[in-house]
Enzyme design. Sequence first.
Site, short mmCIF file in Angstrom:
data_model
loop_
_atom_site.label_atom_id
_atom_site.label_comp_id
_atom_site.label_asym_id
_atom_site.label_seq_id
_atom_site.Cartn_x
_atom_site.Cartn_y
_atom_site.Cartn_z
N LYS A 1 -3.25 -7.80 8.11
CA LYS A 1 -2.11 -8.72 8.10
C LYS A 1 -2.57 -10.17 7.92
O LYS A 1 -3.77 -10.46 8.01
CB LYS A 1 -1.34 -8.56 9.42
CG LYS A 1 -0.66 -7.20 9.57
CD LYS A 1 0.09 -7.16 10.89
CE LYS A 1 0.83 -5.85 11.08
NZ LYS A 1 1.52 -5.82 12.39
N TYR B 1 9.63 -3.09 5.83
CA TYR B 1 10.16 -3.07 7.20
C TYR B 1 11.63 -2.63 7.25
O TYR B 1 12.32 -2.90 8.23
CB TYR B 1 10.01 -4.46 7.84
CG TYR B 1 8.60 -4.81 8.21
CD1 TYR B 1 7.85 -4.01 9.07
CD2 TYR B 1 8.00 -5.98 7.72
CE1 TYR B 1 6.55 -4.33 9.41
CE2 TYR B 1 6.69 -6.32 8.07
CZ TYR B 1 5.98 -5.49 8.92
OH TYR B 1 4.70 -5.82 9.26
N PHE C 1 14.15 -8.69 15.94
CA PHE C 1 12.81 -9.16 15.55
C PHE C 1 12.54 -9.04 14.05
O PHE C 1 11.46 -9.41 13.58
CB PHE C 1 11.73 -8.41 16.34
CG PHE C 1 11.80 -6.91 16.19
CD1 PHE C 1 11.17 -6.28 15.11
CD2 PHE C 1 12.48 -6.14 17.11
CE1 PHE C 1 11.23 -4.90 14.96
CE2 PHE C 1 12.55 -4.75 16.97
CZ PHE C 1 11.92 -4.13 15.90
N ARG D 1 -5.12 5.46 13.11
CA ARG D 1 -4.27 5.00 14.22
C ARG D 1 -5.08 4.89 15.50
O ARG D 1 -4.92 3.94 16.26
CB ARG D 1 -3.10 5.97 14.46
CG ARG D 1 -2.06 6.03 13.36
CD ARG D 1 -1.29 4.76 13.18
NE ARG D 1 -0.32 4.46 14.22
CZ ARG D 1 0.63 3.55 14.11
NH1 ARG D 1 0.75 2.85 13.01
NH2 ARG D 1 1.45 3.31 15.10
N ARG E 1 -7.69 -3.50 17.45
CA ARG E 1 -6.85 -4.48 18.16
C ARG E 1 -7.43 -4.83 19.53
O ARG E 1 -7.29 -5.96 19.99
CB ARG E 1 -5.43 -3.95 18.30
CG ARG E 1 -4.69 -3.93 16.96
CD ARG E 1 -3.36 -3.26 17.10
NE ARG E 1 -2.59 -3.26 15.87
CZ ARG E 1 -1.69 -2.33 15.55
NH1 ARG E 1 -1.47 -1.32 16.38
NH2 ARG E 1 -1.02 -2.40 14.42
N ASN F 1 -1.12 -8.91 15.50
CA ASN F 1 -1.99 -7.80 15.91
C ASN F 1 -2.90 -7.31 14.78
O ASN F 1 -3.33 -6.17 14.77
CB ASN F 1 -1.18 -6.67 16.55
CG ASN F 1 -0.19 -6.04 15.59
OD1 ASN F 1 -0.13 -6.39 14.41
ND2 ASN F 1 0.59 -5.10 16.08
N HIS G 1 -2.05 -3.26 10.13
CA HIS G 1 -0.97 -2.28 10.07
C HIS G 1 -1.53 -0.98 9.52
O HIS G 1 -2.36 -1.00 8.61
CB HIS G 1 0.15 -2.77 9.12
CG HIS G 1 1.09 -1.66 8.72
ND1 HIS G 1 2.19 -1.31 9.48
CD2 HIS G 1 1.07 -0.80 7.67
CE1 HIS G 1 2.80 -0.28 8.89
NE2 HIS G 1 2.15 0.04 7.81
N GLU H 1 4.57 4.32 1.95
CA GLU H 1 3.92 3.01 1.98
C GLU H 1 2.89 2.87 0.87
O GLU H 1 2.77 1.81 0.27
CB GLU H 1 3.29 2.77 3.36
CG GLU H 1 4.36 2.67 4.44
CD GLU H 1 3.81 2.24 5.80
OE1 GLU H 1 2.59 2.38 6.04
OE2 GLU H 1 4.61 1.77 6.60
#
Length: 160
Positions: free
Chosen positions: A13, A53, A61, A89, A106, A116, A119, A132
């Site tokens: 990100k 998103y 948010f 993950r 993270r 964070n 992604h 994605e």
Amino acid sequence: MSHHDERTFVMVKPDGVQRGLIGEIVSRFEDRGLKLVGGKFMRIDEELAHEHYGEHEGKPFFEGLVEFITSGPVFAMVWEGADATRQVRSMMGETDPAESAPGTIRGDLGLDLGQNVIHGSDHEDEGANEREIALFFDEDELVDWDLGTAEWVYEDAGDH
């Protein structure tokens, strides 16, 4: 792709890019034995952010997410390996870095939920990967190749 391989979408990100963490993050996946099959350094525009998103549209948010992901360049990637989505993950840690174990991306590199660093596709969301990957990459931007170290990563790699 061999029979046990799966592809998964991962993105560094804007905060991770700004902090110079692309190399560190790529190294962790390479060290684990995953294979990079696509990579793209890019700016996400409003339209792509809304698609990416989309499930959160209308939530309080949502605008913040879009604003953040379009605030600077990102590094989008596709990684391949056995059970790649679940592996990635677990390496990323929890969504909230404060709850992520040291040793995870993270847990080592993030402190804040909103920033964070990374992604990754959700392994519990059937089809998240394909969706994605297709949003960010054309089929011809993904490279099929044999990882020379595969026989040292997978015990059955020499068998097929």
